[in-house]
Motif scaffolding. Structure first.
Motif, short mmCIF file in Angstrom:
data_model
loop_
_atom_site.label_atom_id
_atom_site.label_comp_id
_atom_site.label_asym_id
_atom_site.label_seq_id
_atom_site.Cartn_x
_atom_site.Cartn_y
_atom_site.Cartn_z
N UNK A 130 -0.26 6.07 10.77
CA UNK A 130 -1.42 5.78 10.13
C UNK A 130 -1.67 6.90 9.61
N UNK A 131 -1.51 8.29 10.07
CA UNK A 131 -2.07 9.42 9.21
C UNK A 131 -1.12 9.74 7.97
N UNK A 132 0.07 9.28 7.98
CA UNK A 132 0.87 9.44 6.81
C UNK A 132 0.54 8.37 5.45
N UNK A 133 0.18 7.20 6.08
CA UNK A 133 -0.14 6.42 5.07
C UNK A 133 -1.58 6.68 4.43
N UNK A 134 -2.48 7.16 5.40
CA UNK A 134 -3.89 7.66 4.71
C UNK A 134 -3.74 8.76 3.75
#
Length: 313
Positions: free
Chosen positions: A216-220
């Motif tokens: 989720x952090x990488x996608x954000x």
């Protein structure tokens, strides 16, 4: 997103790769004394590895499978049907990258006996056994030896035990370098998603718990390349797939994919005025195809089996 829609993302990515295959071609610098392997052999090896994986996880009649076969044939031709590996071995007898690239071809049945014989001789030396390597790189070499029919010079479990991931580190220590390292630990451990059962239960449980927030952090942050690698890892774990995780992540990743099929390593579509250079999107586009076929295959495997009367069996 459904498994069919995810597979379509992979098909679009591989279509772009087909249209830009010349970017993977080996030039005169491939055998140069001071040539840059990161711009010659590394892209070609990554192309070969992804094509091997796509072939494994797709039906022979599908466009994805056909494109992967065609691209793998192209990549093998670039190596002189394996002859250039023998020349590399002569020039750099203790370099491991030729074997790591060759192993992808060998796993698909494309082999060069003279190269394997020469490398097997070097692999028996103390110099080869004692080369100092990062633990994840040691895992790569061990897996490459196995795939190429060369006796493994070390123990995979021992190499795994020395990695950041195997230590089940504090989740807040995750960052880009650690992320790329852990993905390749899983790729080498599972032979690029082929054997999910090779992941030890403690590591699998740790990843099932912490991979979703990391992803989720990488996608954000629009780190699309690493996001695809993390999705491939999620598809390489034992047990039932995280359907909700896949559906949400792929919906977000689809927004980054260009209409032509490429996916940038970082950044959103709205910030681009021109197409990125080949070097800035080839790897993330390959990883999109890789992650897509793994994800779609795992989702398909998890679908309930029908008894023929419309009732799950």
């Amino acid at each position: 997103m459904t498994a069919h829609e995810i597979r379509a993302r992979g098909e679009a990515a591989l279509t772009w790769v087909c249209a830009h295959r010349d970017g993977f071609a080996l030039g005169d610098d491939a055998l140069a004394e001071h040539g840059n392997v990161n711009t010659t052999w590394k892209p070609l090896g990554e192309l070969a590895q992804v094509c091997v994986c796509v072939r494994r996880h797709t039906d022979p009649a599908t466009p994805l499978h056909v494109m992967a076969c065609d691209l793998l044939s192209f990549a093998w031709h670039q190596t002189g049907r394996g002859a250039l590996f023998l020349e590399l071995q002569r020039l750099e007898p203790f370099a491991t990258y030729p074997l790591e690239v060759y192993a992808a071809f060998a796993s698909a049945g494309l082999r060069h006996e003279d190269y394997e014989r020469a490398t097997a001789t070097v692999a028996r030396t103390r110099g080869w056994h004692l080369t100092e390597q990062e633990p994840n790189r040691r895992m790569s070499v061990l897996n490459s030896e196995r795939r190429s029919g060369i006796p493994e010079h070390g123990d995979m479990a021992r190499a795994l035990g020395r990695t950041w991931l195997a230590g089940l580190p504090e989740p807040w220590t995750f960052e880009l370098a650690a992320g790329y390292t852990l993905t390749h630990v899983i790729f080498h451990l599972t032979d690029w998603g082929l054997t999910p059962g090779a992941v030890p239960p403690p590591v699998a449980a740790y990843l099932r718990h912490w991979l979703p927030p990391w992803l989720d952090t990488c996608l954000e942050d629009e780190q699309w390349d690493l996001s695809c690698e993390l999705l491939a890892v999620a598809s390489s774990l034992p047990g039932p797939p995280e359907r909700a995780l896949f559906q949400e992540a792929w919906a977000r990743l689809a927004t980054a994919q260009d209409d032509s099929g490429f996916v940038p390593e970082v950044g959103g579509r709205g910030s681009r005025t021109t197409a990125p250079a080949f070097v800035d999107c080839y790897h993330s586009t390959l990883m999109t195809a890789f992650a897509a076929v793994l994800t779609a295959d795992r989702l398909r495997e998890a679908e309930p089996v029908s008894d023929g009367q419309g009732v799950p069996g």
